[in-house]
Write an enzyme that holds these catalytic residues in place. Structure first.
Site, short mmCIF file in Angstrom:
data_model
loop_
_atom_site.label_atom_id
_atom_site.label_comp_id
_atom_site.label_asym_id
_atom_site.label_seq_id
_atom_site.Cartn_x
_atom_site.Cartn_y
_atom_site.Cartn_z
N CYS A 12 0.87 -1.19 0.00
CA CYS A 12 0.00 0.00 0.00
C CYS A 12 0.90 1.23 0.00
CB CYS A 12 -1.00 -0.03 1.16
SG CYS A 12 -0.26 -0.04 2.80
N ARG A 18 -3.39 -0.75 5.39
CA ARG A 18 -4.01 -1.79 4.56
C ARG A 18 -3.10 -3.00 4.35
NH1 ARG A 18 -5.18 2.17 -0.22
NH2 ARG A 18 -3.24 2.97 0.66
N ASP A 134 -8.23 3.70 1.44
CA ASP A 134 -7.35 4.02 2.56
C ASP A 134 -8.20 4.49 3.74
OD1 ASP A 134 -5.41 4.86 4.26
OD2 ASP A 134 -4.27 5.97 2.75
P1 4NP Z 1 -1.81 2.77 4.17
O1 4NP Z 1 -2.42 4.13 4.75
O2 4NP Z 1 -1.29 3.08 2.79
O3 4NP Z 1 -2.99 1.86 4.12
O4 4NP Z 1 -0.73 2.34 5.12
C1 4NP Z 1 -1.65 5.30 4.86
C2 4NP Z 1 -1.10 5.64 6.06
C3 4NP Z 1 -0.35 6.79 6.18
C4 4NP Z 1 -0.14 7.60 5.09
C5 4NP Z 1 -0.68 7.26 3.88
C6 4NP Z 1 -1.44 6.09 3.77
N1 4NP Z 1 0.61 8.78 5.21
O5 4NP Z 1 0.70 9.53 4.23
O6 4NP Z 1 1.18 9.05 6.27
#
Ligand code: 4NP
Length: 163
Positions: A12, A18, A134
């Site tokens: 992800c 995710r 997300d």
């Molecule tokens: P993930 O969610 O891609 O599902 O881990 C996110 C968590 C943090 C960030 C972006 C996506 N961030 O930009 O900090």
């Protein structure tokens, strides 16, 4: 001689919501099925902001509520050499897939390794728009919905890969 394990990585953006869930759920299902020897399972983020951190607390709690332990996971960043190392590379959304191909430097003519990169929800029996949203900026309901989606997809994925 022992067969090589099948290597799979879930990817992800941050590797704190995710893809850690997908790693944890798939690992849990593989263990339940007694197939641990047959799989090497990992997750990664295309971004590097959270490298070394455990998964988001809300995701860890959502997983724990469903009997899945994410507490030992630590975020890592997706690297170009993963294309060589893994047999199947599953992006949680289309931007993850695009970012991976960019990092890997795949051109218009996709080589064999780039074809290992697929959308995770290609394996969802109810794929919806094909992406895992997300949940980071949303509420608990978003985390629960992502869990249901990831659990269903991982079950189907294991069914398809086990034979
Ligand atoms: P993930 O969610 O891609 O599902 O881990 C996110 C968590 C943090 C960030 C972006 C996506 N961030 O930009 O900090």
């Amino acid at each position: 001689m022992k067969n090589q394990p099948y290597r799979i990585v879930f990817v992800c953006l941050g590797n704190i919501c995710r893809s850690p869930l997908a790693e944890g759920v798939f690992r849990h299902l593989v263990k339940e099925a007694g197939l641990e020897e047959r799989f090497e399972i990992a997750s990664a983020g295309t971004g590097g902001w959270h490298v070394g951190e455990p998964p988001d607390r809300r995701m860890t709690r959502t997983a724990a509520k469903n009997g899945v332990d994410l507490s030992k996971q630590r975020a890592q960043q997706f690297k170009a050499h993963f294309l060589d190392r893994y047999d199947l590379i599953l992006g949680m959304d289309r931007s993850n897939v695009d970012n991976m191909l960019m990092i890997a430097g795949a051109g218009d003519e996709l080589d064999a390794d780039a074809q290992k990169v697929r959308l995770f929800r290609d394996f969802d029996p109810s794929p919806g728009n094909g992406e895992v949203p997300d949940p980071y900026y949303g509420d608990q309901q978003g985390f629960d919905e992502v869990y249901a989606m990831v659990n269903r997809t991982c079950k189907n994925l294991l069914e398809q890969l086990r034979d």
